[in-house]
Design a protein around this motif. Structure first.
Motif, short mmCIF file in Angstrom:
data_model
loop_
_atom_site.label_atom_id
_atom_site.label_comp_id
_atom_site.label_asym_id
_atom_site.label_seq_id
_atom_site.Cartn_x
_atom_site.Cartn_y
_atom_site.Cartn_z
N ALA A 275 -5.29 -5.75 9.48
CA ALA A 275 -4.15 -4.90 9.12
C ALA A 275 -3.00 -5.74 8.57
CB ALA A 275 -3.69 -4.12 10.35
N ILE A 276 -2.76 -6.92 9.15
CA ILE A 276 -1.71 -7.80 8.63
C ILE A 276 -2.05 -8.25 7.22
CG2 ILE A 276 -0.63 -10.07 8.93
CD1 ILE A 276 -0.95 -9.65 11.97
N GLY A 277 -3.34 -8.52 6.97
CA GLY A 277 -3.77 -8.90 5.63
C GLY A 277 -3.48 -7.82 4.60
N VAL A 278 -3.65 -6.56 5.00
CA VAL A 278 -3.34 -5.45 4.09
C VAL A 278 -1.86 -5.47 3.72
CG1 VAL A 278 -3.20 -2.94 3.90
CG2 VAL A 278 -5.25 -4.01 4.88
N ILE A 279 -1.01 -5.68 4.71
CA ILE A 279 0.44 -5.71 4.45
C ILE A 279 0.79 -6.84 3.47
CG2 ILE A 279 2.71 -6.07 5.50
CD1 ILE A 279 1.57 -4.85 8.07
N LEU A 280 0.19 -8.00 3.66
CA LEU A 280 0.53 -9.17 2.85
C LEU A 280 -0.11 -9.14 1.47
CD1 LEU A 280 0.17 -11.98 5.57
CD2 LEU A 280 2.26 -10.86 4.77
N LEU A 281 -1.29 -8.52 1.34
CA LEU A 281 -2.04 -8.61 0.09
C LEU A 281 -1.93 -7.38 -0.79
CD1 LEU A 281 -5.30 -10.19 1.58
CD2 LEU A 281 -3.61 -11.36 0.14
N ALA A 282 -1.56 -6.23 -0.23
CA ALA A 282 -1.50 -4.99 -1.02
C ALA A 282 -0.57 -5.17 -2.21
CB ALA A 282 -1.02 -3.84 -0.14
N GLY A 283 -1.06 -4.78 -3.38
CA GLY A 283 -0.28 -4.91 -4.60
C GLY A 283 -0.43 -6.27 -5.27
N ARG A 284 -1.11 -7.20 -4.61
CA ARG A 284 -1.30 -8.55 -5.17
C ARG A 284 -2.77 -8.82 -5.47
NH1 ARG A 284 2.59 -9.03 -1.08
NH2 ARG A 284 4.61 -9.84 -1.78
N LYS A 285 -3.61 -8.71 -4.46
CA LYS A 285 -5.04 -8.94 -4.61
C LYS A 285 -5.78 -7.72 -4.08
CE LYS A 285 -4.92 -13.29 -6.07
NZ LYS A 285 -5.51 -13.75 -7.35
N ALA A 286 -6.14 -6.81 -4.98
CA ALA A 286 -6.73 -5.54 -4.56
C ALA A 286 -8.05 -5.73 -3.83
CB ALA A 286 -6.92 -4.63 -5.77
N SER A 287 -8.90 -6.63 -4.32
CA SER A 287 -10.20 -6.82 -3.68
C SER A 287 -10.05 -7.41 -2.29
CB SER A 287 -11.08 -7.73 -4.54
OG SER A 287 -10.44 -8.97 -4.77
N LEU A 288 -9.14 -8.40 -2.14
CA LEU A 288 -8.93 -8.99 -0.82
C LEU A 288 -8.25 -7.99 0.12
CD1 LEU A 288 -7.77 -12.62 -1.72
CD2 LEU A 288 -10.00 -11.86 -0.90
N THR A 289 -7.43 -7.12 -0.43
CA THR A 289 -6.80 -6.09 0.40
C THR A 289 -7.85 -5.16 0.99
OG1 THR A 289 -4.84 -6.13 -1.01
CG2 THR A 289 -5.09 -4.24 0.45
N PHE A 290 -8.82 -4.76 0.16
CA PHE A 290 -9.88 -3.87 0.66
C PHE A 290 -10.75 -4.60 1.68
CE2 PHE A 290 -14.13 -1.94 0.36
CZ PHE A 290 -13.80 -0.63 0.70
N ILE A 291 -11.03 -5.87 1.44
CA ILE A 291 -11.80 -6.66 2.41
C ILE A 291 -11.05 -6.77 3.74
CG2 ILE A 291 -12.68 -8.97 2.93
CD1 ILE A 291 -13.34 -9.22 -0.06
N SER A 292 -9.74 -6.98 3.67
CA SER A 292 -8.92 -7.07 4.88
C SER A 292 -8.95 -5.76 5.66
CB SER A 292 -7.48 -7.43 4.52
OG SER A 292 -7.39 -8.74 4.04
N SER A 293 -8.84 -4.65 4.93
CA SER A 293 -8.91 -3.34 5.59
C SER A 293 -10.27 -3.13 6.24
CB SER A 293 -8.64 -2.23 4.57
OG SER A 293 -8.71 -0.96 5.17
N SER A 294 -11.34 -3.56 5.57
CA SER A 294 -12.69 -3.43 6.13
C SER A 294 -12.84 -4.28 7.38
CB SER A 294 -13.73 -3.84 5.08
OG SER A 294 -13.66 -3.01 3.94
N ILE A 295 -12.24 -5.47 7.37
CA ILE A 295 -12.26 -6.34 8.56
C ILE A 295 -11.53 -5.66 9.71
CG2 ILE A 295 -11.36 -8.50 9.51
CD1 ILE A 295 -11.98 -9.78 6.80
N CYS A 296 -10.45 -4.96 9.39
CA CYS A 296 -9.71 -4.21 10.42
C CYS A 296 -10.59 -3.13 11.04
CB CYS A 296 -8.45 -3.60 9.80
SG CYS A 296 -7.44 -2.66 10.97
#
Length: 377
Positions: A275-296
């Motif tokens: 969830a923290i990764g989503v906050i930090l990556l959203a709007g910057r790295k879309a693929s990593l944001t989705f991966i972070s959400s999946s990890i959550c």
């Protein structure tokens, strides 16, 4: 092959994998549908949302269907007791999910003034199942009011409304917010323009809700009564939930596995870090944001499973008949055959799912909808 005890553990893991797969894949379908009124401000933008998930939703549904089938085959007593006890909740989920294909198929074919009903159906199909699944997990931690007689027939008490207690509703908020976050991250990955911008904002805000709700649920679960097996368990013995004794521990029992098996601490850590990764990556790295959400999603669901282990469906009225990994499973032969079938077909499912994503990849925007208005949903 494997002995009976290993097979019991293996299918506990496999059912968890199927639930995680459902949350990650069909979760973004549900989440995107739930966000439809928020990220789509006009008809073309809402069509962008629909077409970002429509090619995949029915394939992703395989995870839910397979999970239900696995529970039926691996844990028949759990299936019979839970589906009877949660009957009206399951009916609610099924009716909500039935709205989705009809809304997808007919939204672009009805008159403009009728499209709002399709949008409402998609919103309901995304939010209601996400909430109910969380409420169901919340009730597992408190125990469900059932008993078993000497013939292993379950007697159910309570009602649908008794499921809607404060702790279960909090778990529903955790589930709903994490599924909506998954949908927002998917839209941030697959759309462009106004839909993408609003999805990014929604993803950040929902990630904050997930962190707060998950933390509060963790604090709460540490202070509610839990269940503990006090008799000796033979993992290779024939399944019979009447052959054990269980006591209620006033507080802290649902956290005992984290000290007993320290590796399980990774589960809540992944939930928070995702969830923290989503906050930090959203709007910057879309693929990593989705991966972070999946990890959550992975972390939160694994946290629930690790906390409950070895319980699958605890009984609040008679704790000793609670259904566990050790005594609620099918026979060794059945589990063995299912393991062989899973080893063959799960890779096939993963292969065709990956192929579908590869062939249908790309961002969707309003211009794409306008240029292909007659061939899209």
């Amino acid at each position: 092959m494997f002995d009976y005890e290993v097979l019991k553990l293996l299918w506990w893991v496999l059912v968890g994998v199927l639930l995680i797969g459902f949350a990650i894949t069909d979760g973004y379908d549900l989440g995107a549908a739930g966000l439809l009124p928020i990220v789509g401000k006009n008809d073309n933008e809402r069509r962008v949302v629909v077409n970002a998930v429509a090619p995949h939703w029915d394939g992703n549904q395989v995870w839910l269907v397979t999970a239900g089938g696995a529970i039926f085959a691996a844990w028949p007593m759990v299936y019979a007791t839970a589906f009877s006890g949660f009957y009206w909740a399951m009916v609610l989920v099924l009716f909500a999910l039935l709205m989705r294909p009809m809304a997808f198929e007919y939204r672009s074919k009805v008159e403009p003034h009728q499209q709002k009903w399709c949008d409402l159906a998609l919103f309901i199909s995304g939010t209601v199942p996400s909430l109910v699944f969380g409420v169901a997990f919340g009730n597992l931690f408190q125990g469900y009011d059932f008993n078993l007689d000497t013939f292993l027939r379950s007697t159910l008490n309570g009602s649908f409304w008794s499921l809607l207690n404060p702790f279960a509703l909090l778990c529903g908020v955790v589930s709903l917010s994490m599924i909506l976050m998954q949908g927002a991250c998917w839209l941030g990955l697959r759309t462009e323009g106004g839909v993408e911008k609003r999805a990014v904002i929604a993803a950040r805000r929902l990630a904050i809700v997930v962190i707060v709700a998950f933390a509060v649920a963790g604090f709460w679960v540490a202070h509610i009564p839990g269940f503990e097996i006090t008799s000796v368990i033979d993992g290779n013995a024939a399944s019979n939930p009447l052959h054990k004794t269980v006591v209620v521990v006033e507080s802290g029992r649902w956290l005992a596995n984290y000290s007993k098996y320290p590796i399980t601490l990774l589960a809540p850590v992944l939930g928070f870090l995702g969830a923290i990764g989503v906050i930090l990556l959203a709007g910057r790295k879309a693929s990593l944001t989705f991966i972070s959400s999946s990890i959550c999603q992975l972390g939160i669901i694994t946290t629930a499973g690790a906390s409950l282990f070895p319980f699958i469906l605890p009984s609040s009225s008679n704790p000793s008949v609670s259904l566990t990994v050790w005594d609620a499973t099918s026979s060794q032969l059945t589990l063995g055959i299912m393991t062989f079938v899973a080893a063959v077909f799960v890779p096939i499912i993963l292969a065709y799912t990956t192929w579908c994503f590869y062939k249908m990849w790309g961002r969707i925007g309003v211009k794409h909808i306008e240029d292909n208005g007659h061939s899209l949903y």
